[in-house]
Design a protein around this motif. Structure first.
Motif, PDB file in Angstrom:
ATOM      1  N   ASN A   1      37.661  35.390  38.403  1.00 20.53           N
ATOM      2  CA  ASN A   1      38.830  35.111  37.574  1.00 20.53           C
ATOM      3  C   ASN A   1      38.642  33.857  36.729  1.00 20.53           C
ATOM      4  O   ASN A   1      38.975  33.832  35.547  1.00 20.53           O
TER       5      ASN A   1
ATOM      6  N   VAL B   1      38.675  33.630  32.602  1.00 19.49           N
ATOM      7  CA  VAL B   1      39.510  32.711  31.824  1.00 19.49           C
ATOM      8  C   VAL B   1      38.626  31.858  30.927  1.00 19.49           C
ATOM      9  O   VAL B   1      38.918  31.658  29.743  1.00 19.49           O
TER      10      VAL B   1
ATOM     11  N   VAL C   1      41.885  39.099  33.976  1.00 18.62           N
ATOM     12  CA  VAL C   1      42.091  38.327  35.200  1.00 18.62           C
ATOM     13  C   VAL C   1      42.865  39.176  36.206  1.00 18.62           C
ATOM     14  O   VAL C   1      43.843  39.835  35.867  1.00 18.62           O
TER      15      VAL C   1
ATOM     16  N   ASP D   1      41.623  36.591  29.346  1.00 16.95           N
ATOM     17  CA  ASP D   1      42.779  36.483  30.243  1.00 16.95           C
ATOM     18  C   ASP D   1      43.312  37.838  30.677  1.00 16.95           C
ATOM     19  O   ASP D   1      43.837  37.979  31.786  1.00 16.95           O
ATOM     20  N   GLU D   2      43.183  38.855  29.810  1.00 16.49           N
ATOM     21  CA  GLU D   2      43.693  40.182  30.166  1.00 16.49           C
ATOM     22  C   GLU D   2      42.893  40.829  31.296  1.00 16.49           C
ATOM     23  O   GLU D   2      43.366  41.776  31.923  1.00 16.49           O
TER      24      GLU D   2
END
Length: 177
Positions: A91, A95, A103, A100-101
């Motif tokens: 994760n 980032v 994660v 971010d999508e």
């Protein structure tokens, strides 16, 4: 007059400060492991569901230089702390790569559906070029080998060796802009 002072050689672990540092380091590791176990989600998982996430995790672990995670042989009421630690590591890299999508919301892994959703995100990351480039760019400097650059004739721009770098069209369009 000559004074001789005899020093007793100490073994590395005989130094009380070294012992204290080792104890604190172990305590810190234990606390981190406990923290991962504390945030580990609880749910109803099947062995097949757990192993689908393990398979997906094992597709990205080599990118981190980490060996495969062992498959589960029985159902568990909670994900193991070490497993959550690895998901958290992935994760953080996602980032860092600006993805971010992709994660994984670890708190949503409460059933096989959550396991499969997380596995899908891991598979997406495993195939994502930006993710791979991010991981390569963040390798320790000792493992990165410099690319060879040939000197250009008559003071021109350096030329990349054949097979390494961008295509000629990309290179030329970059020079025009």
């Amino acid at each position: 007059m000559k004074i001789t002072v005899e020093k007793k050689a100490m073994a590395p672990m005989e130094d009380p400060m070294d012992q204290k540092i080792m104890e604190l380091s172990k305590e810190s590791s234990d606390l981190k492991e406990m923290a991962y176990e504390t945030v580990a989600p609880s749910g109803t998982y099947t062995v097949m569901g757990l192993n689908s996430l393990v398979d997906a995790l094992n597709t990205v672990l080599p990118m981190f230089g980490i060996p495969d995670y062992a498959k589960f042989t029985e159902t568990l009421p909670t994900l193991p702390g070490e497993f959550v630690k690895m998901l958290t590591m992935v994760n953080e890299a996602a980032v860092g790569a600006g993805l971010d999508e992709a994660v994984i919301d670890i708190t949503t892994i409460v059933d096989d559906k959550g396991l499969k959703m997380a596995a899908g995100k891991l598979m997406t990351l495993a195939a994502n070029t930006a993710f791979k480039q991010y991981l390569r760019s963040n390798e320790p400097m000792s493992t990165i080998e410099p690319k060879e650059v040939e000197a250009a004739p008559m003071g021109g721009a350096p030329m990349m060796p054949e097979g390494g770098g961008m295509a000629e069209d990309e290179f030329m369009s970059g020079r025009m802009s």
